[in-house]
Every structure is written in C-alpha cells, then in structure tokens.
Design a protein around this motif. Sequence first.
Motif, PDB file in Angstrom:
ATOM      1  N   ALA A   1       2.853   9.145  -0.153  1.00 58.69           N
ATOM      2  CA  ALA A   1       3.599   7.941  -0.523  1.00 58.69           C
ATOM      3  C   ALA A   1       3.145   6.730   0.284  1.00 58.69           C
ATOM      4  O   ALA A   1       2.645   6.860   1.400  1.00 58.69           O
ATOM      5  N   ASP A   2       3.323   5.563  -0.295  1.00 58.96           N
ATOM      6  CA  ASP A   2       3.233   4.289   0.420  1.00 58.96           C
ATOM      7  C   ASP A   2       1.930   4.139   1.202  1.00 58.96           C
ATOM      8  O   ASP A   2       1.932   3.867   2.405  1.00 58.96           O
ATOM      9  N   LEU A   3       0.821   4.260   0.508  1.00 58.16           N
ATOM     10  CA  LEU A   3      -0.471   4.108   1.169  1.00 58.16           C
ATOM     11  C   LEU A   3      -0.695   2.678   1.668  1.00 58.16           C
ATOM     12  O   LEU A   3      -1.279   2.458   2.714  1.00 58.16           O
TER      13      LEU A   3
ATOM     14  N   THR B   1      -5.001   0.745   6.733  1.00 62.94           N
ATOM     15  CA  THR B   1      -5.205   1.960   5.935  1.00 62.94           C
ATOM     16  C   THR B   1      -6.408   1.725   5.036  1.00 62.94           C
ATOM     17  O   THR B   1      -6.270   1.429   3.848  1.00 62.94           O
ATOM     18  N   PRO B   2      -7.592   1.811   5.597  1.00 63.64           N
ATOM     19  CA  PRO B   2      -8.803   1.502   4.825  1.00 63.64           C
ATOM     20  C   PRO B   2      -9.142   2.613   3.839  1.00 63.64           C
ATOM     21  O   PRO B   2      -8.561   3.709   3.877  1.00 63.64           O
ATOM     22  N   LEU B   3     -10.088   2.334   2.979  1.00 68.39           N
ATOM     23  CA  LEU B   3     -10.499   3.324   1.990  1.00 68.39           C
ATOM     24  C   LEU B   3     -11.046   4.583   2.650  1.00 68.39           C
ATOM     25  O   LEU B   3     -10.894   5.685   2.106  1.00 68.39           O
ATOM     26  N   SER B   4     -11.670   4.444   3.795  1.00 71.15           N
ATOM     27  CA  SER B   4     -12.161   5.632   4.497  1.00 71.15           C
ATOM     28  C   SER B   4     -11.005   6.545   4.898  1.00 71.15           C
ATOM     29  O   SER B   4     -11.124   7.775   4.872  1.00 71.15           O
ATOM     30  N   ARG B   5      -9.867   5.960   5.267  1.00 71.41           N
ATOM     31  CA  ARG B   5      -8.688   6.753   5.584  1.00 71.41           C
ATOM     32  C   ARG B   5      -8.177   7.466   4.325  1.00 71.41           C
ATOM     33  O   ARG B   5      -7.767   8.623   4.378  1.00 71.41           O
ATOM     34  N   VAL B   6      -8.178   6.771   3.208  1.00 73.96           N
ATOM     35  CA  VAL B   6      -7.753   7.380   1.948  1.00 73.96           C
ATOM     36  C   VAL B   6      -8.639   8.573   1.612  1.00 73.96           C
ATOM     37  O   VAL B   6      -8.147   9.632   1.194  1.00 73.96           O
TER      38      VAL B   6
ATOM     39  N   GLY C   1       1.371   4.131   5.035  1.00 71.67           N
ATOM     40  CA  GLY C   1       0.979   2.795   5.457  1.00 71.67           C
ATOM     41  C   GLY C   1       2.084   2.006   6.141  1.00 71.67           C
ATOM     42  O   GLY C   1       3.062   2.564   6.651  1.00 71.67           O
ATOM     43  N   TYR C   2       1.899   0.684   6.116  1.00 68.23           N
ATOM     44  CA  TYR C   2       2.774  -0.230   6.843  1.00 68.23           C
ATOM     45  C   TYR C   2       3.237  -1.362   5.929  1.00 68.23           C
ATOM     46  O   TYR C   2       2.553  -1.737   4.979  1.00 68.23           O
ATOM     47  N   SER C   3       4.374  -1.925   6.279  1.00 65.68           N
ATOM     48  CA  SER C   3       4.896  -3.088   5.566  1.00 65.68           C
ATOM     49  C   SER C   3       5.418  -4.078   6.598  1.00 65.68           C
ATOM     50  O   SER C   3       6.066  -3.678   7.569  1.00 65.68           O
TER      51      SER C   3
END
Length: 283
Positions: free
Chosen positions: A44-46, A53-58, A260-262
Amino acid sequence: MKQRAHGLRRFFAPATILSFPRLVTYQVAHPAWTLPDLKVAVVADLHVCRPWTPLSRVEGIVKAVNELGTDLILLPGDFLMDRKLPGIQEPAARIINRLQALTAPLGVAAVLGNHDWWDCRLSRQSGFARNSVAEALEGSGIHHLPNRALELQHGGGRFWLVGIDSQGARKHLRQPGFHDPEAAFEAVPPGAPAILMAHEPDYFARGDARAFLQISGHTHGGQANLLGWRPMTPSAHGGRYAWGHKREEGRHLIVSGGVGYSGLPLRLLQPPEIVVVTVTRAD
C-alpha cells in the motif's frame, strides 16, 4: 500480530527512513471462509518519488513480494507522490511498468487512492474525467477494480474480490469521492465470501456485512506512533482505524502502514511495511 523474518532477512530488516520495508503478518479466521487457506500480500501507499521511494526501491519490493509465494497480491492505492512532499514525482506509466512484474497464482489487483486522483495532473486538467494511474493499469495485467468485483477460483471453490474507488478523491474540493459500493457489490451473489479492497479504511465504519474482510491503506499508520497514539492519522474516526487488525461485529479490517511518505519524508516509530494476510477457516 507477528513479524516473519526467516528466509527474508536480507529484504525485510528493521526500518529506518530509507531502509527496506519490514514484513508484518496477520491471520484472519471467519465462518464465511470455507475454502483452503488464502495468503494475500498487500503493498500500500508507495507514493513513488525520488529520492524517498524511487523506482529502484519499487523493483526491490516487487522481487521480495514475489518471493513470498502468496496466492494473491493487492495494491490498495496511492501510487503517486503527495505533491506537498519535497521530491520528484515519477510518472504513473513508469510505476505501473515496474509493478506489472508482480506475480501470484490468483493475480494482482489494485484500486486508486486519493493521491492518485488529486496529485495526478491529468486528473486535475481533465476535471477528473481521466486518470494517469487508471490508464497505466489498463492492459498492464493488473486487475483494476474501480467499483467492481472479480470472481476468483481457489481450492475448488470461489470467492469475490471487490474494489471501491477512493472515498477522498475530491476532498480538497469538498465534493464526494468516487466510491460506489452498490456498483461494486452488484455482481456478488448474496452470502458469497467477499473480500473488499478500499484505499481509505473509514468505509469499515459503515458496517457493510457483504464483505467479511476489508483491506486498506491510506493512513501510513499515522506515520508517527507515539506509544500507540497516532495523532496525524487522516481519518474521520481519529486513530480508530489507524493501523493493524481491527474487528467489529464479526467483520475484520486490516490497515497496512504502507511504504511511502506523505507531507514529510519521516516516519516516527512507524516504519514502512509490506503486509501478508492469511485467511483461514474459523474453528
């Protein structure tokens, strides 16, 4: 609730701001579930963006989740970055391109979150007639469930996965969201076992008994956990549905703390997480 570490320690370590998400596991037992055990991964909540939260983390998350060997993978929204967060947003097409490498026997399914609507430039420019995440999901192999249900076969029986669109998609405009529960459940036979995926957990308060289990994100676990007090939880119910496994009137709710973060790229004693829910028959 317990954490699982064996075989996955190199992926799921104790989390700091930039560490890999931890793994959190839950077990849900309910009389409505008469099928063999079902293992569900929840990401959830990438809020995909650079540098948080870069694409490499994904890509790393995708690899780790695939190694969990779950039956089903759920993505309950907020793929896009909160525009208030200092960072560089990644386009929806690039995010979904990475996520379509997720694989499970019963597939991968997604709904949109409030940031997928409000922080999508295409949505705002089109008066919410179009959405970049929804368009990226089409043809990706990921089941997009905007107020619709998907019948799934499992262990010689069947159950229904129901998705509702974001309840807070237009809250900044003080307008209703895009959720339509009646449309979502229209194809579900009365009494059939149903699991609901809803980005915002607040829908659980309505007491809709058509789903014995609701899976949500949105809250980030409050993003700050002060000895169980989560004052920043974005919910009309305060901390009631901030995080974890909730039970009301025989129904179950799992709220993931997300990845992720908000607002701020900071989590205080509420690290990023990936969730695995095992659904079992009640004793």
